[in-house]
Design an enzyme around this catalytic site. Structure first.
Site, mmCIF file in Angstrom:
data_model
loop_
_atom_site.group_PDB
_atom_site.id
_atom_site.type_symbol
_atom_site.label_atom_id
_atom_site.label_comp_id
_atom_site.label_asym_id
_atom_site.label_seq_id
_atom_site.Cartn_x
_atom_site.Cartn_y
_atom_site.Cartn_z
ATOM 1 N N HIS A 236 81.412 23.153 96.369
ATOM 2 C CA HIS A 236 81.450 21.701 96.193
ATOM 3 C C HIS A 236 82.393 21.437 95.222
ATOM 4 O O HIS A 236 81.956 21.685 93.677
ATOM 5 C CB HIS A 236 80.129 20.895 95.981
ATOM 6 C CG HIS A 236 79.067 21.154 97.088
ATOM 7 N ND1 HIS A 236 79.355 20.346 98.245
ATOM 8 C CD2 HIS A 236 78.020 21.563 97.432
ATOM 9 C CE1 HIS A 236 78.499 20.488 99.091
ATOM 10 N NE2 HIS A 236 77.448 21.172 98.586
ATOM 11 N N ASP A 267 83.716 21.031 100.136
ATOM 12 C CA ASP A 267 84.145 19.639 99.927
ATOM 13 C C ASP A 267 84.772 19.433 98.809
ATOM 14 O O ASP A 267 84.631 20.281 97.664
ATOM 15 C CB ASP A 267 83.382 18.406 100.316
ATOM 16 C CG ASP A 267 81.843 18.660 99.699
ATOM 17 O OD1 ASP A 267 80.656 18.337 100.127
ATOM 18 O OD2 ASP A 267 81.617 19.239 98.524
#
Ligand code: G3I
Length: 362
Positions: A236, A267
């Site tokens: 992340h 992400d």
């Protein structure tokens, strides 16, 4: 600009982008031809949304239930298992010849209230965890190729977090370090000897005190024959500043142990305004470059065999909630399922890899 004109421009953009996607190779076609896995977290309740389903099946050869296999969802009460939402995603994967990855069997957070407030003894928790792992892994035996057995057991200093499963009160291994983690892997392996078993972690992607502790733990497990097959690096990226060199070195040392590495929750969050639109136009390209770099850092190493993003459309990402609206737009497709610069950069990275001219992954 009149709204109708603006709307027709938007429609034209979508048509052009979809045409660009479909005419050229999709992520899935590029991944299949290189025999790597490109996947995403997916949600069962969204399998009724047309564009969600078409994008998921078109661009990915791997999916992972985002929440449907977690304790809260799959084991909502004592002796009660709810496999339906997970089964829906597994069946979608089967129908579209996608591999399915399980997440997660043991996590100290988001434990259902009946368990966390149940005042169970260590012996009772041991029995409950053994039954949970046996029931869930057996139910999906032969349908899931890999599992996140343990999720996020370490703190930022690489020390084991206190948790229901470790020492509050734990399963009878409190104070014995990674013994409870080892026991979970052994139970999962008993239930499905063919499944690849992973330890999944956040913030241990590059070289730091946490990834050093993670490396030491899995090296010990490998040496002692604990049935572990890989490490999941969540990835992340919340600050647009990943340490790509450190990530590359960490993947190299983990795969050097004979373990696989999966990038499990990629992400790349951007600062956004109240409407969820990126504040800085330049961030689109920065995001694209990060996706390209992560893809190459992983897939340029034979033992790094899968990259999953944590969702695939900005419409359903966890990021905006998590960052109280300050960050968002972290994925490869925007809220209208239009591929972003990051999609094309990620696909270009796949294209730069050598072909492994075998049949597409079954
Ligand atoms: O399904 C219930 C719904 O019935 C209820 O009305 C609603 C209101 O509380 O909650 C719904 O459950 C929520 C669930 O997501 C499904 O939407 C939970 O409250 C919520 O806590 C849960 O959040 C998920 C979180 O993990 C905790 O499980 C996020 O969607 C998910 O993206 C996030 O993913 C984690 C990975 O598993 C591990 N790595 C970090 C990553 C991000 O936190």
């Amino acid at each position: 600009m009149r709204p109708t004109f603006r709307r027709s421009i938007a429609v034209l953009m979508v048509v052009a982008a979809v045409a660009a996607c479909s005419a050229a190779q999709t992520l899935r076609e590029e991944a299949d031809r290189r025999e790597v896995l490109v996947g995403t977290a997916a949600r069962a309740y969204l399998l009724t949304e047309g564009r969600y389903v078409t994008t998921l099946a078109r661009d990915y050869n791997l999916l992972e239930p985002e929440n449907e296999l977690k304790w809260e969802a799959i084991h909502p009460a004592p002796q009660v298992f709810d496999f339906l939402p997970g089964d829906q995603l597994v069946e979608f994967g089967r129908l579209h010849r996608m591999k399915v990855r399980g997440h997660c069997l043991v996590w100290g957070r988001y434990v259902p209230r009946w368990l966390s407030d149940g005042h169970y003894s260590a012996d009772q928790l041991r029995q409950l965890l053994h039954e949970h792992i046996s029931q869930v892994v057996s139910h999906y035996k032969g349908k899931l190729f890999a599992w996140d057995v343990i999720n996020e057991a370490m703190d930022e200093n690489g020390r084991l977090r206190s948790s229901l499963w470790y020492d509050q009160p734990g399963i009878g291994e409190a104070g014995r370090g990674t013994a409870y983690i080892e026991q979970a892997f052994r139970w999962a392996h008993e239930a499905d000897p063919e499944a690849l078993l992973f330890y999944n972690e956040a913030e241990g992607e590059a070289l730091n005190v946490k990834s050093d502790a993670l490396y030491a733990m899995v090296r010990d497990f490998k040496r002692r024959g604990v049935p572990i097959h890989g490490v999941g690096l969540q990835m992340h990226i919340l600050d647009l500043k990943p340490d790509i060199a450190g990530i590359t070195a960490n993947i190299r040392r983990l795969t050097g142990l004979g373990l696989q590495v999966h990038i499990t929750e990629l992400d790349v969050a951007l600062p956004v305004d109240g409407e969820g639109r990126p504040r800085n136009a330049a961030d689109w390209q920065r995001q694209a470059e990060i996706y390209r770099s992560v893809a190459l850092a992983c897939f340029s190493q034979p033992g790094c065999t899968a990259i999953q993003t944590w969702g695939f459309t900005d419409k359903y990402s966890w990021i905006r909630n998590w960052t109280k609206g300050n960050k968002g737009s972290p994925l490869l497709f925007d809220r209208e399922y239009v591929p972003k610069p990051a999609y094309f950069a990620f696909r270009d990275a796949l294209r730069s890899l050598p072909l492994r001219m075998r049949a597409p992954l079954q």
